[in-house]
Design a protein around this motif. Structure first.
Motif, PDB file in Angstrom:
ATOM      1  N   ASP A  89       0.777  -1.235  -0.009  1.00 52.36           N
ATOM      2  CA  ASP A  89       0.230  -0.007  -0.021  1.00 52.36           C
ATOM      3  C   ASP A  89       0.787   1.248   0.119  1.00 52.36           C
ATOM      4  OD1 ASP A  89      -2.063  -1.907   0.146  1.00 52.36           O
ATOM      5  OD2 ASP A  89      -2.212  -1.757   2.430  1.00 52.36           O
ATOM      6  N   LEU A  90       0.268   2.212  -0.753  1.00 50.82           N
ATOM      7  CA  LEU A  90       1.122   3.702  -0.653  1.00 50.82           C
ATOM      8  C   LEU A  90       1.785   4.099   0.279  1.00 50.82           C
ATOM      9  CD1 LEU A  90      -1.288   5.845  -2.826  1.00 50.82           C
ATOM     10  CD2 LEU A  90       0.782   4.439  -3.773  1.00 50.82           C
ATOM     11  N   ALA A 135      -4.911   4.538   1.948  1.00 46.29           N
ATOM     12  CA  ALA A 135      -4.223   3.365   1.264  1.00 46.29           C
ATOM     13  C   ALA A 135      -4.170   1.836   1.767  1.00 46.29           C
ATOM     14  CB  ALA A 135      -2.648   3.917   1.162  1.00 46.29           C
ATOM     15  N   LEU A 174      -4.532   0.928  -1.968  1.00 43.44           N
ATOM     16  CA  LEU A 174      -4.312   1.566  -2.922  1.00 43.44           C
ATOM     17  C   LEU A 174      -2.618   1.393  -3.126  1.00 43.44           C
ATOM     18  CD1 LEU A 174      -5.798   4.941  -1.701  1.00 43.44           C
ATOM     19  CD2 LEU A 174      -6.889   3.239  -3.269  1.00 43.44           C
TER      20      LEU A 174
END
Length: 219
Positions: A157-158, A198, A203
């Motif tokens: 995730d980001l 995120a 994300l």
């Protein structure tokens, strides 16, 4: 000169909180890797302090704060002891640790950018060092643990993006002569919120178009 956004005692308390949660993440990875107590302590210290030490060396703030304030050094050791004896319980509250880690990310991208600018760097360089302050410890942690840094993996995730956003907000606020406690907290809260989104919605950054690599995807 930038305004004093926080009292020294408040800033130190916030930084120690961020150091503690980053140290927890490093210590937990060490346990998963079956490190001994010394290895756990090393990974906790590196994760918690690596980004700040890197920033301070680049801007010439030597010796780095991690070596002049005993609290900075001892806080990761407290996290080490906690994880060493209670790692099953800590693992069960991993989601809560992620929340605090996101808060530390938001704080460090702001303080890192601000400190770099105060030492004479330009806005772009300051924002870059704000990013390094926030994510540098995690990169060092992964390298020491023989892992591909999460920062470079598409299937994570980001993490860097929220820090970049927070650091950029700080840089823009400086450019507009609008950096104050409110805008600093806005930058930290934005980075914090993007990181939580995120995590919640998984994300991730896009990979190269028309990618033909057959490399196995890691979980």
């Amino acid at each position: 000169m930038l305004p004093d956004l926080f009292t020294p005692s408040t800033l130190r308390a916030l930084e120690l909180a961020g150091i503690f949660v980053f140290a927890i993440s490093g210590a937990l990875l060490a346990v998963r890797k079956n490190f001994d107590v010394f290895g756990i302590a090393v990974l906790a210290e590196a994760t918690a302090l690596g980004g700040g030490i890197f920033r301070d060396l680049i801007i010439g703030a030597v010796p780095p704060a991690a070596f002049t304030d005993l609290g900075y050094f001892l806080t990761p050791l407290v996290a080490t002891v906690l994880v060493f004896f209670l790692h099953p319980q800590v693992e069960r509250i991993q989601r809560g640790v992620y929340v605090f880690d996101a808060a530390g990310l938001g704080l460090f991208c702001v303080t890192g950018t601000t400190k770099a600018y105060e030492y004479g760097l330009g806005l772009t360089s300051s924002a870059t060092l704000g990013l390094a302050t926030a994510v540098g410890g995690g990169v060092i942690r992964d390298v020491l643990a023989n892992e591909i840094p999460s920062l470079l993996r598409w299937d994570r995730d980001l993490y860097a993006v929220p820090a970049i956003i927070g650091a950029t907000i700080v840089a823009l606020a400086i450019r507009l002569d609008a950096l104050n406690t409110a805008t600093s907290m806005l930058a930290a809260a934005t980075a914090f919120g993007v990181r939580l989104l995120a995590i919640r919605y998984h994300l991730r950054a896009p990979r190269a178009w028309n990618r033909r690599s057959e490399t196995a995807e890691e979980e």
